[in-house]
Design an enzyme around this catalytic site. Structure first.
Site, PDB file in Angstrom:
ATOM      1  N   CYS A  37       0.517   3.301   3.242  1.00  0.00           N
ATOM      2  CA  CYS A  37       1.266   2.735   4.367  1.00  0.00           C
ATOM      3  C   CYS A  37       2.741   3.075   4.216  1.00  0.00           C
ATOM      4  O   CYS A  37       3.417   3.436   5.189  1.00  0.00           O
ATOM      5  CB  CYS A  37       1.071   1.216   4.420  1.00  0.00           C
ATOM      6  SG  CYS A  37      -0.631   0.679   4.706  1.00  0.00           S
TER       7      CYS A  37
ATOM      8  N   CYS B 166       0.836  -1.199   0.000  1.00  0.00           N
ATOM      9  CA  CYS B 166       0.000   0.000   0.000  1.00  0.00           C
ATOM     10  C   CYS B 166       0.876   1.257   0.000  1.00  0.00           C
ATOM     11  O   CYS B 166       1.668   1.458   0.925  1.00  0.00           O
ATOM     12  CB  CYS B 166      -0.928  -0.012   1.214  1.00  0.00           C
ATOM     13  SG  CYS B 166      -1.776   1.556   1.512  1.00  0.00           S
TER      14      CYS B 166
END
Length: 470
Positions: free
Chosen positions: A393, A390
């Site tokens: 993230c 991600c």
């Protein structure tokens, strides 16, 4: 429909400080521009259009009838000379061309694209920082065309910016609109904001993808502002030139459309330095925290610690953040990951892990379940639910690791739990996972974790959240 093309014109037809093709061609010396070099041009070069001698009719992007000359100024209907040879470009040719241009500047790539395709190529302009493409096109001294997709739901600032760009460059942008019948059917059946409930793909398909498809059917190539650093999940491997994997061009069929990405290898900060150096107009939304700009309901400012693409479709998973215009960026393994599978035996993507620090505790499924069951913990815990693929993230990795270091020895444990793949459904049902990343605080004397609701993920904001609860 407003039918017009963004092209260079003579100073007698267009006023303003943009440029004159005749002037651009009369100076044989190379123009030095920061790290970019404008290619040498002479009057004797056949690739340069002498507007006082050569004029040809404009061919609209979507092959609709031209508007009356009283509506479209003459200066906006002057096009580059027709390309005599229109053979289909093979994938191998594009791969070889991409390799030869891998270290080229955006200006050189733009010049090559305009030289190769003439009037059969156009710049796709979204109203964001891809105005740099128009500036590069102007600097080549070649005629160029610009089109944009008007979804009907853009910010007022974006519409104002379109007008400013037209006046600044003395051009006309060709606007493509969605089919009114399709929009009416969508809104009547599902309402104005159905995308918040069932995803943005259907609305984008009606308002953006299909109009783009019509536009590209009148071209042999198009130019985009895609950069590798815009979305690590979907754009990290885009080449500077490629056969378009999704759309068809003028000749129809696979390989009939070439896609140019002149700024693919450019860092976003360098784009902005270039815009400032050239005093190029920019969308006023940028000063309000917007970086990636789309439709008003689906775009919001980006906060500290967030990746620029997180301002788009924020209610959805990271790897779904393509509207369909660049659908070819999403690989098959990425699509599998969107469905919660693919990668290794555990259904998780085989990518390098993140949030690595000696002050961070890695929790497995049993560990997080035990932590959630405890009603009297000896220490409070802060845990991030994440997926290493991600980009959002990844964007908060630095602040979160720094926070863990600061909290070391403070009585607050900091942990991480990888919640993608086969763990995703469990995290959704038991750990309040909405999208990645999700941050939970487990208080010392309570079994109920508290979800961090703010999108602000800098160290100070996260620390304020912890201090307010411990």
């Amino acid at each position: 429909m407003r039918m017009a093309f963004a092209v260079a014109s003579s100073s007698s037809a267009i006023s303003g400080p943009s440029f004159s093709p005749s002037n651009a061609c009369s100076e044989p010396k190379a123009l030095q521009l920061a790290p970019f070099r404008l290619l040498d041009r002479t009057h004797g070069q056949s690739s340069v259009l002498n507007l006082s001698q050569r004029r040809c009719a404009v061919k609209p992007l979507n092959a609709e009838p031209k508007r009356n000359d009283s509506i479209v100024p003459l200066a906006a209907t002057i096009a580059a000379p027709e390309v005599v040879e229109k053979e289909k470009v093979e994938a191998e040719d594009c791969e070889q061309l991409a390799k030869s241009l891998v270290n080229a500047s955006p200006l050189e790539i733009m010049d090559k694209a305009l030289e190769k395709f003439g009037n059969d190529i156009a710049i796709a302009f979204s109203g964001a920082e891809d105005v740099a493409l128009i500036e590069y096109a102007r600097l080549t001294g070649r005629p160029f065309r610009v089109f944009s997709l008007d979804t009907g739901r853009l910010n007022p600032e974006t519409y104002q910016f379109f007008d400013t760009v037209e006046k600044h460059y003395g051009i006309r942008i060709e606007y493509m609109f969605p089919d009114s019948v399709e929009v009416q059917a969508l809104v009547r059946s599902k309402g104005l904001f159905s995308f918040y409930e069932d995803g943005h793909q259907e609305c984008c398909r009606v308002r953006k993808v299909r109009p783009l498809r019509r536009a590209l059917k009148g071209l042999r190539a198009w130019i985009t502002g895609q950069r590798k650093d815009q979305s690590p999940g979907t754009r990290s491997e885009i080449p500077v030139v490629q056969v378009d994997p999704v759309f068809e061009g003028l000749d129809g069929g696979i390989g009939s459309l070439v896609k140019w990405n002149p700024v693919a290898n450019v860092d976003g900060r360098d784009i902005w330095n270039f815009l400032r150096a050239m005093n190029v107009p920019v969308n006023s939304l940028h000063s309000q925290g917007y970086i990636s700009i789309g439709c008003e309901p689906c775009t919001r400012p980006v906060l500290p610690g967030q990746h620029e693409r997180e301002g788009r479709w924020w209610w959805e998973d990271a790897k779904a953040k393509e509207c369909g215009l660049h659908k070819g960026n999403i690989k098959q393994e990425d699509a599998a990951q969107l469905n919660g599978s693919g990668g290794d035996a555990n259904g998780t993507a085989t990518v390098a892990d993140i949030f690595n620090s000696q002050n961070l505790v890695t929790l497995n499924r049993n560990g997080i379940e035990n932590l959630a069951k405890l009603e009297n913990r000896r220490e409070p815990w802060l845990v991030v639910l994440y997926a290493p693929w991600c980009p959002f993230c990844q964007a908060m990795e630095g602040p979160y690791v720094e926070l863990a270091d600061k909290l070391a020895g403070s009585g607050v444990k900091v942990g991480k739990f990888r919640a993608d793949g086969e763990q995703k459904e469990f995290a959704k049902s038991e750990l309040q996972l909405g999208s990645f990343p999700t941050i939970l605080f487990f208080p010392k004397h309570s079994s109920h974790p508290i979800k961090y609701s703010s999108e602000n993920r800098d160290v100070d904001s996260l620390m304020a959240f912890v201090n307010g609860l411990r």
